[in-house]
Write a protein that holds these residues in place. Sequence first.
Motif, PDB file in Angstrom:
ATOM      1  N   HIS A  41       0.861  -1.171   0.000  1.00  0.00           N
ATOM      2  CA  HIS A  41       0.000   0.000   0.000  1.00  0.00           C
ATOM      3  C   HIS A  41       0.901   1.225   0.000  1.00  0.00           C
ATOM      4  O   HIS A  41       1.854   1.304   0.769  1.00  0.00           O
ATOM      5  CB  HIS A  41      -0.882  -0.025   1.257  1.00  0.00           C
ATOM      6  CG  HIS A  41      -1.710   1.191   1.435  1.00  0.00           C
ATOM      7  ND1 HIS A  41      -1.436   2.129   2.386  1.00  0.00           N
ATOM      8  CD2 HIS A  41      -2.792   1.632   0.758  1.00  0.00           C
ATOM      9  CE1 HIS A  41      -2.328   3.096   2.303  1.00  0.00           C
ATOM     10  NE2 HIS A  41      -3.156   2.820   1.322  1.00  0.00           N
ATOM     11  N   ARG A  91       1.076   5.629  -0.218  1.00  0.00           N
ATOM     12  CA  ARG A  91       0.331   6.876  -0.059  1.00  0.00           C
ATOM     13  C   ARG A  91       1.249   8.051  -0.344  1.00  0.00           C
ATOM     14  O   ARG A  91       2.375   8.115   0.147  1.00  0.00           O
ATOM     15  CB  ARG A  91      -0.217   6.983   1.362  1.00  0.00           C
ATOM     16  CG  ARG A  91      -0.974   8.270   1.611  1.00  0.00           C
ATOM     17  CD  ARG A  91      -1.634   8.243   2.962  1.00  0.00           C
ATOM     18  NE  ARG A  91      -0.617   8.195   4.004  1.00  0.00           N
ATOM     19  CZ  ARG A  91      -0.765   8.769   5.184  1.00  0.00           C
ATOM     20  NH1 ARG A  91      -1.877   9.398   5.484  1.00  0.00           N
ATOM     21  NH2 ARG A  91       0.182   8.683   6.070  1.00  0.00           N
ATOM     22  N   LYS A 120       1.319  12.198  -0.147  1.00  0.00           N
ATOM     23  CA  LYS A 120       0.637  13.383   0.386  1.00  0.00           C
ATOM     24  C   LYS A 120       1.331  14.619  -0.149  1.00  0.00           C
ATOM     25  O   LYS A 120       2.549  14.678  -0.202  1.00  0.00           O
ATOM     26  CB  LYS A 120       0.676  13.388   1.910  1.00  0.00           C
ATOM     27  CG  LYS A 120      -0.197  12.325   2.541  1.00  0.00           C
ATOM     28  CD  LYS A 120      -0.171  12.402   4.038  1.00  0.00           C
ATOM     29  CE  LYS A 120      -1.035  13.557   4.486  1.00  0.00           C
ATOM     30  NZ  LYS A 120      -1.178  13.636   5.943  1.00  0.00           N
ATOM     31  N   GLU A 127      -3.807  14.189  -1.586  1.00  0.00           N
ATOM     32  CA  GLU A 127      -3.415  12.849  -1.199  1.00  0.00           C
ATOM     33  C   GLU A 127      -3.822  11.845  -2.270  1.00  0.00           C
ATOM     34  O   GLU A 127      -4.867  11.977  -2.906  1.00  0.00           O
ATOM     35  CB  GLU A 127      -4.080  12.470   0.128  1.00  0.00           C
ATOM     36  CG  GLU A 127      -3.539  11.216   0.730  1.00  0.00           C
ATOM     37  CD  GLU A 127      -3.941  11.045   2.187  1.00  0.00           C
ATOM     38  OE1 GLU A 127      -4.052   9.876   2.596  1.00  0.00           O
ATOM     39  OE2 GLU A 127      -4.128  12.040   2.899  1.00  0.00           O
ATOM     40  N   GLU A 151      -3.649   7.436  -2.855  1.00  0.00           N
ATOM     41  CA  GLU A 151      -3.316   6.120  -2.324  1.00  0.00           C
ATOM     42  C   GLU A 151      -3.538   5.070  -3.390  1.00  0.00           C
ATOM     43  O   GLU A 151      -4.441   5.188  -4.209  1.00  0.00           O
ATOM     44  CB  GLU A 151      -4.177   5.788  -1.108  1.00  0.00           C
ATOM     45  CG  GLU A 151      -3.918   6.695   0.071  1.00  0.00           C
ATOM     46  CD  GLU A 151      -4.616   6.234   1.325  1.00  0.00           C
ATOM     47  OE1 GLU A 151      -4.456   5.054   1.679  1.00  0.00           O
ATOM     48  OE2 GLU A 151      -5.311   7.057   1.937  1.00  0.00           O
ATOM     49  N   THR A 152      -2.691   4.028  -3.367  1.00  0.00           N
ATOM     50  CA  THR A 152      -2.809   2.956  -4.345  1.00  0.00           C
ATOM     51  C   THR A 152      -2.109   1.704  -3.815  1.00  0.00           C
ATOM     52  O   THR A 152      -1.384   1.768  -2.829  1.00  0.00           O
ATOM     53  CB  THR A 152      -2.190   3.375  -5.700  1.00  0.00           C
ATOM     54  OG1 THR A 152      -2.502   2.402  -6.682  1.00  0.00           O
ATOM     55  CG2 THR A 152      -0.678   3.540  -5.602  1.00  0.00           C
ATOM     56  N   TRP A 199       4.996   3.700   2.346  1.00  0.00           N
ATOM     57  CA  TRP A 199       4.580   2.385   1.874  1.00  0.00           C
ATOM     58  C   TRP A 199       4.584   1.431   3.056  1.00  0.00           C
ATOM     59  O   TRP A 199       5.412   1.529   3.942  1.00  0.00           O
ATOM     60  CB  TRP A 199       5.425   1.888   0.716  1.00  0.00           C
ATOM     61  CG  TRP A 199       6.889   1.796   0.941  1.00  0.00           C
ATOM     62  CD1 TRP A 199       7.609   0.681   1.225  1.00  0.00           C
ATOM     63  CD2 TRP A 199       7.837   2.853   0.898  1.00  0.00           C
ATOM     64  NE1 TRP A 199       8.935   0.964   1.346  1.00  0.00           N
ATOM     65  CE2 TRP A 199       9.103   2.300   1.152  1.00  0.00           C
ATOM     66  CE3 TRP A 199       7.738   4.225   0.665  1.00  0.00           C
ATOM     67  CZ2 TRP A 199      10.254   3.071   1.181  1.00  0.00           C
ATOM     68  CZ3 TRP A 199       8.883   4.984   0.699  1.00  0.00           C
ATOM     69  CH2 TRP A 199      10.132   4.409   0.951  1.00  0.00           C
TER      70      TRP A 199
END
Length: 162
Positions: free
Chosen positions: A69, A71, A73, A111, A113-114, A147
């Motif tokens: 995961h 992210r 920002k 932000e 996320e992926t 991550w």
Amino acid sequence: MSSKLLVDDIVEKTSGHGVKIPGHMVQFVRLSSWDTLTATSTSDWADGASISITPKYNDSLILVTFNFHARLKGTAGAETRGGFRLLRDSTVIFNTIANRETMHINHGGTEFETMVMASIVDAPATTSSVTYKNQGRLLNGSQIIQWNNTYGGAIHCMEIAQ
């Protein structure tokens, strides 16, 4: 007339003289837990999770798969970009930043996320231990890229005989 050979175990009498079947997995190593890591610099790579494997055969291929995961920002009104790479020891073998960033926030967002997922086939040509490590870096912007394995992330190494 046919013959059958039934065995419970095949054990090498001497190292290096076992059964080697091309295309078959020799060993499997999995890393499924690590701390959340954060990159805050546009000039330095932040180290991520790492995993080691010692190939049994010099000509084996190593299939490295990883997912985590991620992210990014940023600051409203500013563009923020970030990416990842994978190293075998100190050699870069996969780099999302070489051509384009992995993650991008345009001027309106703050932000993104992926889940990052990739598979790489590597030929380390050794029977010594090798370490695969992911790293992340901001390309521009002023915030962070993180991550972690919050949503089932993992890194796998599979040795495939040739």
